[in-house]
Every structure is written in structure tokens, then in C-alpha cells.
Scaffold this active site. Structure first.
Site, PDB file in Angstrom:
ATOM      1  N   LYS A 113     -25.272   1.530 -12.365  1.00 45.53           N
ATOM      2  CA  LYS A 113     -24.340   2.485 -11.754  1.00 45.53           C
ATOM      3  C   LYS A 113     -23.661   1.812 -10.570  1.00 45.53           C
ATOM      4  O   LYS A 113     -24.335   1.258  -9.700  1.00 45.53           O
ATOM      5  CB  LYS A 113     -25.093   3.740 -11.296  1.00 45.53           C
ATOM      6  CG  LYS A 113     -24.210   4.807 -10.658  1.00 45.53           C
ATOM      7  CD  LYS A 113     -25.041   6.027 -10.294  1.00 45.53           C
ATOM      8  CE  LYS A 113     -24.203   7.112  -9.647  1.00 45.53           C
ATOM      9  NZ  LYS A 113     -25.017   8.300  -9.284  1.00 45.53           N
ATOM     10  N   ASP A 125     -12.398   2.864  -8.549  1.00 45.91           N
ATOM     11  CA  ASP A 125     -12.681   1.425  -8.458  1.00 45.91           C
ATOM     12  C   ASP A 125     -13.929   1.021  -9.236  1.00 45.91           C
ATOM     13  O   ASP A 125     -14.238  -0.172  -9.360  1.00 45.91           O
ATOM     14  CB  ASP A 125     -12.803   0.988  -6.995  1.00 45.91           C
ATOM     15  CG  ASP A 125     -13.926   1.700  -6.237  1.00 45.91           C
ATOM     16  OD1 ASP A 125     -14.765   2.362  -6.882  1.00 45.91           O
ATOM     17  OD2 ASP A 125     -13.961   1.593  -4.996  1.00 45.91           O
ATOM     18  N   ARG A 176     -30.880   2.450 -13.129  1.00 48.07           N
ATOM     19  CA  ARG A 176     -31.692   3.634 -13.355  1.00 48.07           C
ATOM     20  C   ARG A 176     -32.107   3.729 -14.824  1.00 48.07           C
ATOM     21  O   ARG A 176     -31.478   3.147 -15.704  1.00 48.07           O
ATOM     22  CB  ARG A 176     -30.968   4.904 -12.908  1.00 48.07           C
ATOM     23  CG  ARG A 176     -29.583   5.128 -13.489  1.00 48.07           C
ATOM     24  CD  ARG A 176     -28.915   6.305 -12.807  1.00 48.07           C
ATOM     25  NE  ARG A 176     -27.676   6.685 -13.477  1.00 48.07           N
ATOM     26  CZ  ARG A 176     -26.931   7.731 -13.137  1.00 48.07           C
ATOM     27  NH1 ARG A 176     -27.297   8.486 -12.122  1.00 48.07           N
ATOM     28  NH2 ARG A 176     -25.827   8.024 -13.799  1.00 48.07           N
ATOM     29  N   ARG A 183     -26.062  14.177 -22.687  1.00 44.90           N
ATOM     30  CA  ARG A 183     -25.823  15.336 -21.834  1.00 44.90           C
ATOM     31  C   ARG A 183     -25.306  16.509 -22.676  1.00 44.90           C
ATOM     32  O   ARG A 183     -24.821  16.311 -23.798  1.00 44.90           O
ATOM     33  CB  ARG A 183     -24.762  14.998 -20.781  1.00 44.90           C
ATOM     34  CG  ARG A 183     -24.979  13.660 -20.075  1.00 44.90           C
ATOM     35  CD  ARG A 183     -23.640  13.046 -19.676  1.00 44.90           C
ATOM     36  NE  ARG A 183     -23.799  11.673 -19.186  1.00 44.90           N
ATOM     37  CZ  ARG A 183     -23.829  11.323 -17.897  1.00 44.90           C
ATOM     38  NH1 ARG A 183     -23.692  12.242 -16.975  1.00 44.90           N
ATOM     39  NH2 ARG A 183     -23.996  10.074 -17.551  1.00 44.90           N
ATOM     40  N   ASP A 252     -21.906  18.097 -17.524  1.00 44.78           N
ATOM     41  CA  ASP A 252     -22.084  16.656 -17.730  1.00 44.78           C
ATOM     42  C   ASP A 252     -23.290  16.127 -16.965  1.00 44.78           C
ATOM     43  O   ASP A 252     -23.695  14.975 -17.162  1.00 44.78           O
ATOM     44  CB  ASP A 252     -20.824  15.889 -17.325  1.00 44.78           C
ATOM     45  CG  ASP A 252     -20.435  16.124 -15.878  1.00 44.78           C
ATOM     46  OD1 ASP A 252     -20.047  17.266 -15.563  1.00 44.78           O
ATOM     47  OD2 ASP A 252     -20.516  15.185 -15.067  1.00 44.78           O
ATOM     48  N   ASN A 253     -23.894  16.955 -16.122  1.00 46.12           N
ATOM     49  CA  ASN A 253     -25.086  16.557 -15.378  1.00 46.12           C
ATOM     50  C   ASN A 253     -26.342  17.247 -15.899  1.00 46.12           C
ATOM     51  O   ASN A 253     -27.362  17.278 -15.216  1.00 46.12           O
ATOM     52  CB  ASN A 253     -24.920  16.865 -13.887  1.00 46.12           C
ATOM     53  CG  ASN A 253     -23.910  15.946 -13.232  1.00 46.12           C
ATOM     54  OD1 ASN A 253     -23.736  14.812 -13.667  1.00 46.12           O
ATOM     55  ND2 ASN A 253     -23.242  16.426 -12.208  1.00 46.12           N
ATOM     56  N   ASP A 262     -28.214  12.940 -11.355  1.00 43.27           N
ATOM     57  CA  ASP A 262     -27.132  13.036 -10.380  1.00 43.27           C
ATOM     58  C   ASP A 262     -27.634  13.607  -9.055  1.00 43.27           C
ATOM     59  O   ASP A 262     -27.733  14.818  -8.871  1.00 43.27           O
ATOM     60  CB  ASP A 262     -25.951  13.865 -10.889  1.00 43.27           C
ATOM     61  CG  ASP A 262     -24.699  13.607 -10.050  1.00 43.27           C
ATOM     62  OD1 ASP A 262     -24.834  13.297  -8.853  1.00 43.27           O
ATOM     63  OD2 ASP A 262     -23.586  13.687 -10.586  1.00 43.27           O
TER      64      ASP A 262
END
Length: 483
Positions: A113, A125, A176, A183, A252-253, A262
Site C-alpha cells: 500500500k 500520486d 499488509r 470486498r 469497498d471497505n 481501512d
């Protein structure tokens, strides 16, 4: 760029065999001057890695600069409802290296990540700032120690570069591990932008990874959804038990594995107030403490919508089946919550008046603005000074009833409570102190905090200073996404 490794990586690529709709190959960006800051040797062992070799290689292999030779980096596609609004998403700054084959036979997804841009970066970015990556490491490992299902953190590597947020900040990459990064939003993506066939392929993959027994059911997809629902009910109840407020419960989490993910805007509640929330972007308190159970149910409904064609070819029958399952969620959550709260006050078994006893205590705590963690720790130790709400005639009446209830059970109360009530949690102000020191180059406060958080139920060894609520000067506390 890959390299030969002696660290014990056994990376499989099962997700990459799904249809190309679900991911894009994406190479991590090399770090300018990678430096290992944190390495989780316990997790490395459970993954089947040689901890010494893996740690020695980590600055390179876990920064994205070089990768284990079996890695095939991809970024996953998914969608999600963010604060109730549906949007196309995807891994905008994450790379899945593959699935590590663990000694016990499990597959664990290994993900970087903050490792650079991907086709899903949406103008970002692709990098991550050091503070949020250290924060996720702290909180995810604290959750693991608390016994709450979570994705875990293997390493934090400083990149030697800076990233622009509200100010220039040092960059970092977090590694991680999770049972999978599937998800609810992955299913939403397949339903919205793919086809029923793709939803079915994804569901078959998920069943094989997480619920192989569901494949033998009369309706495998409904059985799978039921298991997801059961895990989510249990997970949410465990959050409520320790006063954890996720802060960004978007679809999405929500892992279908029932693990927490998250840790950007999350925090732990201090004074008990059901309306508590911390996230700076949660303007209306959608994801406040008291709303988390309802939001989990709402997210499950979105998952059910995505899977409807799999439940039955007849649309009306599929909808009826989904509704029948979702009606059970409230009951499942309520039962899980009652189990959590019974343990917190030392009750074994079930009696009809248990819930009123729990409600009475919570009402007293809310009225007194009592600290959530210390009140239950005080109950566990029978330390009324620590649990300052428990010095009133109303409490004495309540406690007399609880003791009478405990006398009717076989199992002693206090061992139950010591397993349910942590002596220490990641106090928000303590986490911030550790992060501020780390960003200035001093990692000692962070290591000291992690040492305490690794044994949250050790009442004898927990320093009192880590149990203290935040000073008034640190309130109100606000959290940020870190993106």
C-alpha cells in the site's frame, strides 16, 4: 523487477486467474531510498517466512523496489458506495503481489500500500505518507491482539521520498496481509460493469477461498451470503464491545472474509456517547458508533443486490430469498452483541433479564460520560475509582442484581470479564504522540506503545499511564483519511 529470495515466499496467483475484468497488471514504483522501519516477526512466522531473511530483504522487497520472484503484481478493480454514493474505484495506490501459502494451508493475500500509481489512481500520486502507514500498523496489530478479525501489517518501509498532502510529508509503503481483499464492492463492480457470469465466477472463487462447505449446499450462493452476513454481524458486535469506531464503513471497505480493513479515520471511543464519531469527512455522523450495526446491514443489502441473479433465476424468488436472509441480520447482530456485552459484565449463559441489566449500565455510563474502556476494566477489577460512574446508589442497586445473576451460573464471572475487557486500547492521544515522534525520527515511543498493546488483557503489566483517558486539551479529536 523480481529477485531470487531465501525468505520463504510461496506466492500463488489464484486471483490473477479470474477474468481480466477484475484486475490490471501493475508494477510498483521503486523507492528512492528504502529504509525498513517496522517488521512484524510474529506475522512473518505465521506466513511461513524465515523472519531473519525476510527482514533483511524487506527494505527492497516490501517497498516495491524489487519483488520476490514469484510475485505477479496486480491492482484489483472494485466499486463501492462511499457515504451512500456509488462510484467506480479500484486499487489506486496498492499492488497485490499474490497469495502466500501458509504452513497451515491457508492462503493470505500480500499487498503493498502506497507503492505507486495504478490505472485506478484517479489522478492521485499512488503514494502514502508515513504517518497513516504507521497508524495502520499500530491499530491493525492492536486489533489482532484484542482478538478482533483484521487484516494485518507485516512491514513499514520509508521510501526516502516526500509526498504532498496538506504539507510535504515523508513517504512510506505498508505491507499488509489478509485472508483476501475481496470486498462487497468487488461484487458491486462485477454486477455493475460486468455480467451475471462474472458475478458467478467471482462468487465461485470466494466460496473456494472462504466457504468451501457452501458449495455443498442446495443453494451455494445463498449459503455463501449467509456466511458473509454471520461474519459481519459478529465483527460489528466485536467493534462495539471495545468502543472501536471504523469511521469509513463504505462498501469497498467491507471484506467478505469478516476482517476489519481501512484504518484511516478510525478511533476508539473514550467517554461513552453512542453518537460519537471522529472522521473529518463524516459530516453527518453516518458512521457514528451507534450507526455501525445498521450500516453493516445496509452494506450487506448492497452485496445481496449484486448477487441476486445467483440466488434464483426467477427475479421475484431471488428478491424474496435475499430479503429473508437480510431480515435475519438484525437478529444475528443482536445475539452477537448480547454475547459480547454479557461477557463484559461477567454473565454466562442466557437469561431473559440480561438485556435490561446491560441497558441500565449503559444508561448510567452515558449520563456520567464514563470512559468506555476504564469502566469495564474497573468492573473487572472491582476498582470503583477507575470506573468512576460506579459510585452511585443507582449503581449499587444494579450491581446487587448482577451479583445475584452471577450466582445462578456455573462459570466464575471474573475470568469471563478478563477475556472480554481489555485493560488498554490504542488511546487516540497515545497513538498521535507515537506518530509525531516517529515522523521526527524517534521510533521509541511507537515501540513502547506497541509492546503495551500486544498484551491488552494483561492487567498486572499494563502501565497506568497508557490507561488514562485523553487530557481535555486534546479534545475534540478528529481523524483523517490519510489519502
Amino acid at each position: 523487477m523480481t529477485q531470487s529470495s531465501t525468505a520463504g515466499w510461496q506466492l500463488k496467483q489464484t486471483y490473477a486467474y479470474l477474468h481480466e475484468t477484475f484486475f490490471v497488471p501493475a508494477e510498483p514504483a521503486p523507492a528512492e531510498a528504502p529504509k525498513l522501519l517496522l517488521f512484524n516477526r510474529g506475522l512473518a512466522d505465521s506466513l511461513g517466512l524465515d523472519a531473519d531473511e525476510a527482514e533483511a530483504e524487506a527494505a527492497q522487497t516490501l517497498s516495491g523496489t524489487t519483488l520476490p520472484e514469484q510475485a505477479y503484481p496486480i491492482s484489483q478493480a472494485y466499486a463501492g458506495h462511499q457515504f451512500g454514493h456509488f462510484t467506480m474505484l479500484g486499487d489506486g495506490r496498492a499492488h497485490l503481489l499474490g497469495e502466500q501459502q501458509c504452513p497451515d494451508g491457508r492462503l493470505m493475500d500480500i499487498q503493498l500500500k502506497g507503492s505507486g500509481r495504478t490505472p485506478f489512481s484517479r489522478g492521485g500520486d499512488g503514494r502514502a505518507a508515513l504517518g497513516p502507514m504507521l497508524r495502520e500498523y499500530i491499530i491493525s496489530e492492536a486489533m489482532h491482539a484484542l482478538g478482533i478479525p483484521t487484516n494485518r501489517s507485516l512491514a513499514v518501509v520509508a521510501t526516502g521520498e516526500t509526498v504532498r498532502r496538506q504539507r510535504m510529508e515523508p513517504g512510506a509503503v505498508l505491507t499488509r496481509a489478509a485472508s483476501s481483499y475481496l470486498r462487497a464492492g468487488t461484487f458491486q463492480y462485477a454486477a455493475q460493469f460486468g455480467s451475471t457470469e462474472l458475478v458467478q465466477q467471482l462468487a465461485d472463487y470466494a466460496i473456494n477461498r472462504h466457504d468451501p462447505e457452501a458449495a455443498e449446499a442446495d443453494n451455494p450462493y445463498l449459503a455463501f451470503f449467509r456466511r458473509v452476513m454471520e461474519r459481519q454481524a459478529s465483527l460489528t458486535a466485536s467493534w462495539q464491545g471495545v468502543g472501536f469506531i471504523h469511521g469509513v464503513m463504505n462498501t469497498d471497505n467491507m471484506f467478505i472474509s469478516g476482517e476489519t480493513m481501512d484504518y484511516g479515520p478510525c478511533a476508539f471511543m473514550n467517554a461513552y456517547d453512542p453518537a460519537t464519531f471522529f472522521s473529518s469527512i463524516d459530516q453527518g455522523g453516518r458512521y457514528a458508533y451507534e450507526n455501525q450495526p445498521k450500516i453493516a446491514g445496509w452494506n450487506l443489502a448492497r452485496l445481496a443486490e449484486s448477487m441476486l441473479p445467483l440466488f434464483d433465476e426467477d427475479e421475484e424468488k431471488a428478491l424474496a430469498a435475499a430479503q429473508e436472509e437480510l431480515y435475519r441480520y438484525t437478529e444475528l447482530y443482536h445475539e452477537a452483541w448480547l454475547d459480547v456485552m454479557r461477557a463484559k459484565i461477567g454473565l454466562a449463559g442466557q437469561e431473559e433479564d440480561d438485556e435490561p441489566l446491560i441497558d441500565q449500565l449503559l444508561s448510567m455510563m452515558q449520563a456520567a460520560e464514563a470512559d468506555w474502556t476504564n469502566t469495564f476494566a474497573g468492573l473487572t477489577e472491582e476498582n470503583w475509582e477507575k470506573a468512576n460512574v460506579l459510585q452511585t446508589p443507582a449503581f449499587q442497586t444494579w450491581y446487587t442484581k448482577v451479583k445475584a445473576r452471577r450466582e445462578r451460573q456455573d462459570e466464575p464471572a471474573f475470568p469471563i470479564m478478563k477475556r472480554a475487557n481489555p485493560a488498554v486500547i490504542p488511546r487516540n492521544h497515545r497513538v498521535e504522540e507515537a506518530l509525531a515522534a516517529a515522523e521526527s525520527g524517534d521510533m521509541e515511543p511507537l515501540h513502547a506503545l506497541m509492546a503495551v498493546l500486544s498484551s491488552p488483557f494483561d492487567y498486572e503489566q499494563t502501565p497506568a499511564s497508557y490507561q488514562e483517558p485523553p487530557p481535555p486539551s486534546s479534545l475534540p479529536y478528529r481523524t483523517f483519511c490519510g489519502t
